[in-house]
Every structure is written in C-alpha cells, then in structure tokens.
Scaffold this motif. Structure first.
Motif, PDB file in Angstrom:
ATOM      1  N   GLU A   1      49.756   2.510  55.518  1.00  0.00           N
ATOM      2  CA  GLU A   1      48.546   2.334  54.714  1.00  0.00           C
ATOM      3  C   GLU A   1      47.373   3.094  55.296  1.00  0.00           C
ATOM      4  O   GLU A   1      46.521   3.620  54.576  1.00  0.00           O
ATOM      5  CB  GLU A   1      48.184   0.849  54.654  1.00  0.00           C
ATOM      6  CG  GLU A   1      49.025   0.050  53.704  1.00  0.00           C
ATOM      7  CD  GLU A   1      48.422  -1.324  53.550  1.00  0.00           C
ATOM      8  OE1 GLU A   1      47.414  -1.452  52.845  1.00  0.00           O
ATOM      9  OE2 GLU A   1      48.944  -2.268  54.160  1.00  0.00           O
ATOM     10  N   LEU A   2      47.360   3.134  56.616  1.00  0.00           N
ATOM     11  CA  LEU A   2      46.292   3.841  57.316  1.00  0.00           C
ATOM     12  C   LEU A   2      46.187   5.287  56.843  1.00  0.00           C
ATOM     13  O   LEU A   2      45.099   5.809  56.591  1.00  0.00           O
ATOM     14  CB  LEU A   2      46.635   3.802  58.807  1.00  0.00           C
ATOM     15  CG  LEU A   2      45.596   4.140  59.827  1.00  0.00           C
ATOM     16  CD1 LEU A   2      44.426   3.212  59.706  1.00  0.00           C
ATOM     17  CD2 LEU A   2      46.212   4.038  61.213  1.00  0.00           C
ATOM     18  N   VAL A   3      47.337   5.949  56.696  1.00  0.00           N
ATOM     19  CA  VAL A   3      47.348   7.359  56.291  1.00  0.00           C
ATOM     20  C   VAL A   3      46.906   7.494  54.833  1.00  0.00           C
ATOM     21  O   VAL A   3      46.107   8.364  54.488  1.00  0.00           O
ATOM     22  CB  VAL A   3      48.755   7.961  56.497  1.00  0.00           C
ATOM     23  CG1 VAL A   3      48.811   9.382  55.983  1.00  0.00           C
ATOM     24  CG2 VAL A   3      49.141   7.910  57.974  1.00  0.00           C
TER      25      VAL A   3
ATOM     26  N   ILE B   1      41.179   2.721  41.916  1.00  0.00           N
ATOM     27  CA  ILE B   1      42.054   3.910  41.932  1.00  0.00           C
ATOM     28  C   ILE B   1      43.091   3.797  43.044  1.00  0.00           C
ATOM     29  O   ILE B   1      44.289   4.011  42.836  1.00  0.00           O
ATOM     30  CB  ILE B   1      41.205   5.184  42.118  1.00  0.00           C
ATOM     31  CG1 ILE B   1      40.421   5.488  40.835  1.00  0.00           C
ATOM     32  CG2 ILE B   1      42.092   6.381  42.477  1.00  0.00           C
ATOM     33  CD1 ILE B   1      39.477   6.658  40.962  1.00  0.00           C
ATOM     34  N   ALA B   2      42.621   3.411  44.233  1.00  0.00           N
ATOM     35  CA  ALA B   2      43.530   3.303  45.378  1.00  0.00           C
ATOM     36  C   ALA B   2      44.585   2.223  45.137  1.00  0.00           C
ATOM     37  O   ALA B   2      45.772   2.415  45.408  1.00  0.00           O
ATOM     38  CB  ALA B   2      42.733   2.996  46.641  1.00  0.00           C
ATOM     39  N   HIS B   3      44.150   1.074  44.604  1.00  0.00           N
ATOM     40  CA  HIS B   3      45.095  -0.028  44.412  1.00  0.00           C
ATOM     41  C   HIS B   3      46.161   0.334  43.375  1.00  0.00           C
ATOM     42  O   HIS B   3      47.331   0.026  43.552  1.00  0.00           O
ATOM     43  CB  HIS B   3      44.343  -1.294  43.997  1.00  0.00           C
ATOM     44  CG  HIS B   3      43.630  -1.935  45.138  1.00  0.00           C
ATOM     45  ND1 HIS B   3      43.224  -3.243  45.132  1.00  0.00           N
ATOM     46  CD2 HIS B   3      43.245  -1.444  46.331  1.00  0.00           C
ATOM     47  CE1 HIS B   3      42.628  -3.521  46.272  1.00  0.00           C
ATOM     48  NE2 HIS B   3      42.614  -2.444  47.017  1.00  0.00           N
ATOM     49  N   VAL B   4      45.738   0.975  42.274  1.00  0.00           N
ATOM     50  CA  VAL B   4      46.727   1.387  41.273  1.00  0.00           C
ATOM     51  C   VAL B   4      47.746   2.304  41.935  1.00  0.00           C
ATOM     52  O   VAL B   4      48.958   2.156  41.750  1.00  0.00           O
ATOM     53  CB  VAL B   4      46.049   2.115  40.085  1.00  0.00           C
ATOM     54  CG1 VAL B   4      47.098   2.680  39.141  1.00  0.00           C
ATOM     55  CG2 VAL B   4      45.124   1.174  39.344  1.00  0.00           C
TER      56      VAL B   4
ATOM     57  N   ILE C   1      43.610  -2.630  54.536  1.00  0.00           N
ATOM     58  CA  ILE C   1      43.444  -1.346  55.233  1.00  0.00           C
ATOM     59  C   ILE C   1      42.970  -0.241  54.285  1.00  0.00           C
ATOM     60  O   ILE C   1      41.969   0.428  54.539  1.00  0.00           O
ATOM     61  CB  ILE C   1      44.764  -0.950  55.947  1.00  0.00           C
ATOM     62  CG1 ILE C   1      45.053  -1.957  57.070  1.00  0.00           C
ATOM     63  CG2 ILE C   1      44.662   0.457  56.517  1.00  0.00           C
ATOM     64  CD1 ILE C   1      46.254  -1.634  57.916  1.00  0.00           C
ATOM     65  N   ILE C   2      43.659  -0.067  53.159  1.00  0.00           N
ATOM     66  CA  ILE C   2      43.280   1.003  52.238  1.00  0.00           C
ATOM     67  C   ILE C   2      41.894   0.741  51.657  1.00  0.00           C
ATOM     68  O   ILE C   2      41.065   1.637  51.536  1.00  0.00           O
ATOM     69  CB  ILE C   2      44.350   1.156  51.133  1.00  0.00           C
ATOM     70  CG1 ILE C   2      45.660   1.636  51.763  1.00  0.00           C
ATOM     71  CG2 ILE C   2      43.898   2.124  50.060  1.00  0.00           C
ATOM     72  CD1 ILE C   2      46.796   1.795  50.801  1.00  0.00           C
ATOM     73  N   THR C   3      41.650  -0.544  51.324  1.00  0.00           N
ATOM     74  CA  THR C   3      40.352  -0.907  50.763  1.00  0.00           C
ATOM     75  C   THR C   3      39.231  -0.615  51.758  1.00  0.00           C
ATOM     76  O   THR C   3      38.164  -0.117  51.393  1.00  0.00           O
ATOM     77  CB  THR C   3      40.339  -2.398  50.410  1.00  0.00           C
ATOM     78  OG1 THR C   3      41.499  -2.701  49.642  1.00  0.00           O
ATOM     79  CG2 THR C   3      39.112  -2.761  49.623  1.00  0.00           C
TER      80      THR C   3
END
Lengths: 277, 304
Positions: A115-117, A140-143, A208-210
């Motif tokens: 997820e970090l990447v 956008i990221a979650h989709v 992490i992505i959020t």
C-alpha cells in the motif's frame, strides 16, 4: 497411555484455540475500553466503568465527522468499484479477447503491491498534475485498490455458475435482456453483494493510502492516527466495537439465509445448484 | 424463474467453458465492459508508478515550492539507502520474524479448522476473520493497553522473572513484531485453510498405515499438498507486513522505525519527494526480488 493418545489427537485443536484467543484478545480489550473512563487523555489503561461513552458517542464531534466522511467515501468508492469490477469480471469470464493476460496482470498487481508504494505513487502523480488533495483524491485512490478485489470475488461466483440455466431461458424464448435480468443477475448477485461489502470494509478501514492522498481531509482512521499522538478519546473504542458488532450481524444474517436456502434445496430435490454457497 | 431453474439443472454438471467471440454485434462488447475498469487501473495504478520512478530521479536540490526538475539523478538511490539502511533492513527482519511466528500459529489453526473442526468449521472461520471487522488502527491501539507497563501481561512476566523488574514490552521490538504478527495472521490462515480443506484425509491414514510417523506424514504428505496455500499465504502476509509502519509507530519508538515510517515522513513531513520516491521504489524492487526468489525456490509460479 490414554492421556498421551488423547493429547496426540487433540493438541492441534488446543493450539488453534489458543491462537484464536490471541486473535480475539484485542477485540475484547476494545470492547472493554469502550466502557472505560480513562484517568487521563494519554492513558490506555483501565480505570473506571462507565456507560457515558456509549450514551454520548459524539462527545468529540470531529470524530463523528470523520466517521461520517469515511462512510461517504466508502459508499461512493464501493458503488464505483463494484460497477467497474463487475463489468470486468463479466468480460473476463464470458468473453474471449486480445490482451487477456496483460489485463490479468493489471488486475493482480494492485493486490500484490505494498500500500505504501501505491499511496506514494498516487501522491507523486497528484502533485505533479497539480491536483488538490482532498475528498475526491481519496475516492479515486479507494476505487483503484478496491476494483481488483471486486473482480476476483465476482469472477469466482460467475465461474461457478451453470451456463445452461441461461441457455434454457433462451430456448424458452426469453430475450437476452430478460435472460440477464431474470436469470444471470439473480444468480450472480450474492457475489456482487459480497464484493461490495468487501470493498466498503477495505475503503472504510484504509489508512496508508489515504494518509498520503487526503490533504487535510480527515477520515476515521486518519482521526485515530492523529488522536494517537494527542490522546485517544474513549469513544473511538465505541466506534470500534460498533463496527465489529455490525459486521458480525451481517455475517450471521447471511449465513442464516444460506442455511435456509440449503434446507429448501434439500426439501426440493431439483433445486438451483448455485444455492450451495 | 424457479420453474426455468428446475428444468435445466436436474443433472447439475459444471458450467461450460467461455464461448469464442460471438457474431458481429458482440465483437466489441468485451472491450466496452473492460474499458472503464482497465482505464481506471491504468490511470491510477500504472501511470503513478511511472511518475514515482520519475520523482525518484528528480534533482534533490529542488523543493515542492520551487518545483522539481527531472535530472535523472540516480544518486538519490545510494544516498537514500546510505541514510536509511537500518530501517530498511529492520522492515525485512521484523516482517520475517513475524512471518515465522505467524506460520507457527497459523498452520495449526488452519489445519485444525480444515481437518478437525467438523461441524464447527464455519464458525471457526468466521472467528478468524472477525477481528478484521473492527478498525486496524483501533485494534493496534488495543495492544497498547495489553502490553502497557501497568497491564496484567507485563505484571505476570515480571512475576515469573521473564522480564526484569523494569522490563517493558511496549516500545520494544517485541511489541512491534507481535503487532505485525497479529494484524496479518488472517491473511496467512485463509489461503492455508483453503489448501488444507481439500486435503484428502485418507492420504494421511494411508501414510500412517504404511508406518510413517506423524512427523514424517506431515513432512511428506500434508506439507507438500498444502504448498499452494502456504505460498499464497506467506506472500499475502509478508508483502503488507514489510510495508507496514502503523505497528512501528504506535507500538514502537523511533528505534523500531521501519522503512514505511521514513517514507511517510519524507513525503508528508520533510517534503523530500525525490528521497521518498527513491525509498518507495527501492522497497517495491526489494519485495519483488524476495518474492521472485521465493517463488523460484518454492518451485511453483502457478500462484501468480
């Protein structure tokens, strides 16, 4: 002698139960802490029993704002990811086309990338493109990271489906649309619902992505992260416990439905084969 | 609808394979179905990776406010690695230890559910997944309570002299590894369970009928047959565990920081994008290398 044989047969189960205890210990602590009045803001220890946290879960209003925002984001991301992923699953199971293996890689990779990447690379893209970070960049990221999981889940359901049900409908002069609407969709629906629930829980719980793509927008995990430095309000544990109970109810309800369907299948010898799951 | 269903499923055979591309009207249908999802993945997964690679080669003297220039500064990589190799190594070390612990706990659990649980199978499976129903961060914070200096666990360990009178669990590597093991264990157990569930119990009986010891039966029959699940499970455990920094942040101290903590601060605190991007890219390459070697040694690439 007898004891050693009993031990030989049951030690695996014993270890398994201990491991389950390890898995559940923190849940019990979260539930316990939801009834705790902490001695200070930074204390994580049990202090005094109280019902105040449950009576007044929104005492710290920014936490409830964050929960609400997470629900909104989760809802939008779930609808979008489920739609995109379901269409892709249909194409993958039902059609032949060029570039299938490349596409499979594109679907598989997001599930295998840290997820970090993914989080940092999206941030690099948004910053390079001058996109302001906030609610919509999170969506956008979650989709993006939910789509693959939807494809895999719906694909499994579709692949296990009996095509002849549809052929039978067509033989009986159902139009393509009628066949889809009355046969295909109802049979695939459990898979789609499962995929949507999975997508929602992934989105709701993502940190992490959020964290990299939220700007100043605060979701529930972001709130907890920030609060961990300033001191966690005990209401966080109320939300944690409530989440657990809601998800548990959903699972129990679906398994009860499944059991009833199975019983019906036993009563009527020629029933739908796909009622198994 | 149910009437139709009855007619056609009386013989319940497996579904037929996907048909070849249909007549004209359907030629473009698969592409239409695929387009939105594939475009999304391409735009927001593949393109960002290229952007990350580019960012890792930006001129390190630039800044967010003045803008970065792409100068193909490959020197960013050795510089970043030199500054942060301890955190880098720690990520793999902690994730590796956690994986070993996870296997020691997860294998018996998966085996017991698959082969010994009988009618309790589904209930136990729900129990494996259930901890994930609540928030990752809230669960991890609960470990802060369990491992607290005033908690019963530390008290017990001090009483039996496994810990010195001032010994702690929180803010030590033990806490971080324990947290990692806990958080990713279900990802290991589920694929393992799926493999072990298909294991035919009669093979185990045959093996012991032929005078194999239980240990030998495990090594020669059970373990090889559970390999696909074992491989999938270890990857699903190891990859996110290596990239995790929540456990190190909440349960450890800067002395336990993993590479994720460094990348987080490079992007969000120090605003050193070239360095953050270089570290991020290094992490991905290192994980890919480990995974590749592992799959080679494990002798199967089917899981991909």
């Amino acid at each position: 002698m007898k004891i050693s044989r009993w031990f030989a047969q049951h030690w695996v189960m014993g270890v398994a139960l201990l491991v389950l205890g390890y898995l559940f210990l923190p849940i019990a602590v979260v539930a316990g802490l939801s009834f705790n009045r902490p001695s200070s803001r930074l204390s994580y220890d049990f202090n005094e029993f109280t019902l105040d946290n449950w009576r007044n879960p929104c005492a710290t209003s920014d936490m409830c704002d964050a929960v609400l925002r997470s629900v909104q984001i989760g809802f939008i991301a779930t609808v979008a990811a489920t739609a995109l992923g379901t269409l892709m699953a249909f194409a993958l199971v039902r059609h032949r086309f060029r570039g299938r293996s490349g596409l499979n890689v594109l679907i598989f990779l997001p599930m295998a990338t840290p997820e970090l990447v993914m989080g940092t690379s999206l941030l690099a893209l948004f910053v390079a493109g001058g996109v302001p970070l906030g609610f919509w960049t999170i969506v956008i990221a979650h989709v993006m990271f939910c789509v693959s999981f939807v494809v895999v889940t719906v694909k499994a359901r579709l692949a296990g489906m009996d095509r002849r049900l549809e052929e039978a409908a067509m033989d009986l002069y159902a139009s393509e649309w009628q066949t889809f609407r009355r046969i295909t969709l109802p049979l695939v629906l459990p898979g789609i619902v499962a995929a949507a629930l999975l997508a929602f829980s992934l989105s709701f719980d993502d940190f992490i992505i959020t964290n990299f793509n939220s700007g100043t927008t605060v979701t529930f995990p972001m709130y907890v992260w920030g609060a961990a430095q300033r001191g966690i309000p005990p209401q966080v544990n109320v939300i944690g416990t409530a989440m657990f109970l809601i998800a548990l109810l959903l699972v129990l309800a679906s398994s009860l439905r499944g059991r009833r369907a199975r019983r019906a299948a036993v009563a009527v010898p020629v029933a739908r084969p796909s009622s198994r799951s | 609808m149910s009437a139709l269903a009855h007619v056609s499923t009386a013989s319940g055979q497996p579904a037929s394979p996907p048909p070849a591309a249909g007549p004209g009207r359907h030629r473009f249908l698969p592409y239409l179905l695929l387009l939105p999802g594939a475009a999304w993945l391409f735009l927001f997964f593949a393109v960002p990776l290229v952007q990350l690679a580019a960012a890792s080669l930006y001129d390190p003297n630039g800044s967010l406010s003045t803008g970065y220039a792409l100068t193909w500064a490959f020197g960013n990589y050795p510089t970043a690695l030199q500054a942060y190799w301890p955190q880098f190594g720690r990520s793999f070390l902690y994730a590796g230890i956690a994986l070993v612990l996870g296997l020691l706990m997860g294998y018996p659990l998966a085996y017991a559910i698959a082969q010994k649980a009988g009618r309790w199978k589904n209930l136990l499976l729900v129990c494996v997944v259930a901890p994930m129903f609540t928030s990752f961060l809230v669960r991890t914070l609960a470990w802060k309570t369990i491992l607290s200096d005033n908690g019963w666990l530390v008290g017990l360990l001090r009483d039996v002299h496994l810990l010195g009178p001032d010994g702690r669990l929180l803010a030590t590597p033990v806490a971080v590894v324990l947290g990692l093991t806990y958080n990713f264990l279900p990802f290991l157990v589920l694929p393992l369970y799926a493999s072990l569930e298909r294991l035919d119990y009669r093979l185990l009986e045959a093996s012991s009928d032929l005078y194999a010891s239980p240990l030998k039966t495990f090594r020669r029959v059970t373990l090889p047959l559970s390999m696909p699940g074992l491989i999938a499970g270890t990857l699903l455990f190891f990859i996110p565990a290596t990239g995790d920094y929540i456990n190190a942040e909440l349960l450890g101290t800067p002395n336990q920081y993993m590479i994720g903590n460094v990348i987080d601060s490079a992007f969000l605190v120090r605003l050193d994008y070239p360095q953050g991007a270089a570290l991020s890219f290094l992490l991905m390459s290192a994980i890919l290398a480990v995974v590749f070697v592992y799959l080679r040694r494990a002798g199967t690439e089917e899981v991909l």
